[in-house]
Design an enzyme around this catalytic site. Sequence first.
Site, PDB file in Angstrom:
ATOM      1  NE  ARG A  32      31.182  66.788  66.175  1.00 56.86           N
ATOM      2  CZ  ARG A  32      32.218  66.424  65.448  1.00 56.86           C
ATOM      3  NH1 ARG A  32      34.028  67.083  65.448  1.00 56.86           N
ATOM      4  NH2 ARG A  32      31.705  65.875  64.392  1.00 56.86           N
ATOM      5  NE  ARG A  36      40.692  66.909  66.169  1.00 60.10           N
ATOM      6  CZ  ARG A  36      40.468  66.316  64.699  1.00 60.10           C
ATOM      7  NH1 ARG A  36      41.814  65.844  64.365  1.00 60.10           N
ATOM      8  NH2 ARG A  36      39.860  66.129  64.462  1.00 60.10           N
ATOM      9  NE  ARG A  45      42.154  62.223  70.181  1.00 58.38           N
ATOM     10  CZ  ARG A  45      42.502  61.035  70.286  1.00 58.38           C
ATOM     11  NH1 ARG A  45      43.821  60.711  71.147  1.00 58.38           N
ATOM     12  NH2 ARG A  45      42.924  60.562  68.750  1.00 58.38           N
ATOM     13  CG  ASP A  82      31.653  60.368  67.739  1.00 58.58           C
ATOM     14  OD1 ASP A  82      32.036  61.497  67.407  1.00 58.58           O
ATOM     15  OD2 ASP A  82      31.269  59.232  66.010  1.00 58.58           O
ATOM     16  CE1 TYR A 158      30.637  59.736  59.127  1.00 60.05           C
ATOM     17  CE2 TYR A 158      28.352  60.139  60.228  1.00 60.05           C
ATOM     18  CZ  TYR A 158      29.596  60.752  59.500  1.00 60.05           C
ATOM     19  OH  TYR A 158      30.032  61.678  59.427  1.00 60.05           O
TER      20      TYR A 158
HETATM   21  O1  1CP Z   1      31.508  69.241  72.400  1.00 60.95           O
HETATM   22  C1  1CP Z   1      30.995  68.143  71.337  1.00 60.95           C
HETATM   23  O2  1CP Z   1      29.839  68.484  71.287  1.00 60.95           O
HETATM   24  C2  1CP Z   1      30.493  66.757  72.117  1.00 60.95           C
HETATM   25  C3  1CP Z   1      31.240  65.958  71.057  1.00 60.95           C
HETATM   26  C4  1CP Z   1      30.712  65.040  69.886  1.00 60.95           C
HETATM   27  C5  1CP Z   1      29.338  65.295  69.124  1.00 60.95           C
HETATM   28  C6  1CP Z   1      28.197  66.297  69.661  1.00 60.95           C
HETATM   29  C7  1CP Z   1      31.446  64.800  68.906  1.00 60.95           C
HETATM   30  C8  1CP Z   1      33.152  64.557  69.595  1.00 60.95           C
HETATM   31  N1  1CP Z   1      31.532  64.474  67.892  1.00 60.95           N
HETATM   32  C9  1CP Z   1      29.788  64.721  68.280  1.00 60.95           C
HETATM   33  C10 1CP Z   1      28.722  64.071  66.974  1.00 60.95           C
HETATM   34  C11 1CP Z   1      29.433  63.651  65.904  1.00 60.95           C
HETATM   35  N2  1CP Z   1      31.023  63.220  65.151  1.00 60.95           N
HETATM   36  C12 1CP Z   1      28.904  63.987  64.567  1.00 60.95           C
HETATM   37  C13 1CP Z   1      27.241  65.035  64.505  1.00 60.95           C
HETATM   38  C14 1CP Z   1      27.705  66.198  64.675  1.00 60.95           C
HETATM   39  C15 1CP Z   1      28.190  66.309  63.206  1.00 60.95           C
HETATM   40  O3  1CP Z   1      27.686  66.984  62.702  1.00 60.95           O
HETATM   41  O4  1CP Z   1      29.548  68.121  63.152  1.00 60.95           O
HETATM   42  C16 1CP Z   1      29.379  62.976  64.113  1.00 60.95           C
HETATM   43  C17 1CP Z   1      28.796  63.342  62.214  1.00 60.95           C
HETATM   44  C18 1CP Z   1      30.123  62.594  64.077  1.00 60.95           C
HETATM   45  C19 1CP Z   1      31.345  61.469  63.022  1.00 60.95           C
HETATM   46  C20 1CP Z   1      32.921  61.920  63.828  1.00 60.95           C
HETATM   47  N3  1CP Z   1      32.947  61.936  65.466  1.00 60.95           N
HETATM   48  C21 1CP Z   1      33.598  63.339  62.530  1.00 60.95           C
HETATM   49  C22 1CP Z   1      33.204  63.676  61.301  1.00 60.95           C
HETATM   50  C23 1CP Z   1      34.264  62.824  60.207  1.00 60.95           C
HETATM   51  C24 1CP Z   1      33.576  63.426  59.215  1.00 60.95           C
HETATM   52  O5  1CP Z   1      34.366  63.467  58.602  1.00 60.95           O
HETATM   53  O6  1CP Z   1      32.429  63.253  58.349  1.00 60.95           O
HETATM   54  C25 1CP Z   1      34.637  62.541  63.387  1.00 60.95           C
HETATM   55  C26 1CP Z   1      36.152  63.587  63.018  1.00 60.95           C
HETATM   56  C27 1CP Z   1      34.500  62.828  64.597  1.00 60.95           C
HETATM   57  C28 1CP Z   1      35.724  61.951  65.392  1.00 60.95           C
HETATM   58  C29 1CP Z   1      35.351  63.289  66.731  1.00 60.95           C
HETATM   59  N4  1CP Z   1      34.154  63.573  67.376  1.00 60.95           N
HETATM   60  C30 1CP Z   1      34.580  64.495  68.764  1.00 60.95           C
HETATM   61  C31 1CP Z   1      35.635  64.904  68.930  1.00 60.95           C
HETATM   62  C32 1CP Z   1      36.197  65.418  69.426  1.00 60.95           C
HETATM   63  C33 1CP Z   1      36.094  64.130  67.136  1.00 60.95           C
HETATM   64  C34 1CP Z   1      37.738  64.978  66.793  1.00 60.95           C
HETATM   65  C35 1CP Z   1      38.216  62.603  67.164  1.00 60.95           C
HETATM   66  C36 1CP Z   1      40.225  63.930  67.943  1.00 60.95           C
HETATM   67  O7  1CP Z   1      40.149  64.284  69.123  1.00 60.95           O
HETATM   68  O8  1CP Z   1      40.344  63.358  68.338  1.00 60.95           O
END
Ligand code: 1CP
Length: 352
Positions: A32, A36, A45, A82, A158
């Site tokens: 990540r 943000r 964004r 994602d 999910y």
């Molecule tokens: O920079 C990076 O690492 C690349 C971008 C990336 C990656 C690798 C994003 C952007 N998401 C992910 C993978 C991801 N998404 C995982 C696996 C890694 C981990 O365990 O953290 C998971 C479980 C998700 C699911 C997801 N997508 C969540 C978690 C939800 C939860 O409560 O379980 C969330 C909040 C997202 C949205 C998301 N994905 C990425 C960003 C920057 C965001 C936030 C959205 C936004 O900016 O509005």
Amino acid sequence: MNNRRDEEISVKPLLACLRGARFERPPVWLMRQAGRYLPEYRAIRSSVGGFLELCYTPDLATEVTLQPVRRFGMDAAILFSDILVLPHALGVEVRFLEGEGPKLAPVRTAEAVALLEPGAVLDRLAPVFETVRRVAQALPPATALIGFAGAPWTVAAYMIEGGGSREFPLARRLARQAPATMTALVETLTTATIDYLGAQAAAGAEVLQLFDSWAGALPPTERARWCLEPAERIVRELRARHPEVPVILFPRGVGAGYPAFARLGAAGLALDTTVPVDWATRELGDPALCLQGNLDPIALLGPIEAMLGEARRIVAAMKGRAHIFNLGHGVLPETPVEAVAALVADLKTSAT
Ligand code: 1CP
């Protein structure tokens, strides 16, 4: 092995590491690392309607992927996307609500699984492959490009739950009470993940990471079937299709189950925050297996000196092992930019 590939490995420390090379100072990237906590990410964004639109607009997704590399000089970029674009491409309604996390139309029955559209995945994800191509063109020569996908169990969790959850009770229950439905869902996801990751490699991804973020929600008896078997198949088929592209597995939360994931043929294994590094170097057998991790993301919230001390302890404990420095989970949105800058700078310069 073609010459071009050999040349790339010799100039990209992260790729060399995944082939077992050891470095005085480990290559570094952070899960990540885009997102943000970066003001330049927030600016982009807020210029788009939704998060998925950002993922599917190659111009913007390319820019966001490059932002942390430009600012901090990591040794790898990770594609900005994602794990939930895969269910979206399978035809599931997926929405990202500000402050609430993802919401999906639940898939909980054999009928719902049968309605998934695996044949449409590669077309629908074409913008992601275009982003991979553009990032590959734009990266500095020593920086590697990492593609990724969620592991079938984590993505299924999910889909069944309809969103995030602390323990994924509905998904765990479905796996026990309707194993045929779960098998059909996990098989559909496994095949689609192989195609999806294979297409990322074909577009220019040099490493592929499989995020099984919720592997730890399953007991070991269930994990063999829903996590280990799919991961083994994904690694095997990707090695057959793209032998030059190493795979990193991230089975978060599996504790004493890590050695089983070390035996699946992946080039790298990402350690979560709970794994003691000296235990990992002893128990995770093959010294050619590259270990990645595992600073606690909370440490980046400060104090900075303590965080740097922990990072140096991890580097010291990994000495003699192929090691890619990373966190044990993703960068938190409240992380100060200065802390990430200090961490990367220290890893690149500190005496070891
Ligand atoms: O920079 C990076 O690492 C690349 C971008 C990336 C990656 C690798 C994003 C952007 N998401 C992910 C993978 C991801 N998404 C995982 C696996 C890694 C981990 O365990 O953290 C998971 C479980 C998700 C699911 C997801 N997508 C969540 C978690 C939800 C939860 O409560 O379980 C969330 C909040 C997202 C949205 C998301 N994905 C990425 C960003 C920057 C965001 C936030 C959205 C936004 O900016 O509005």
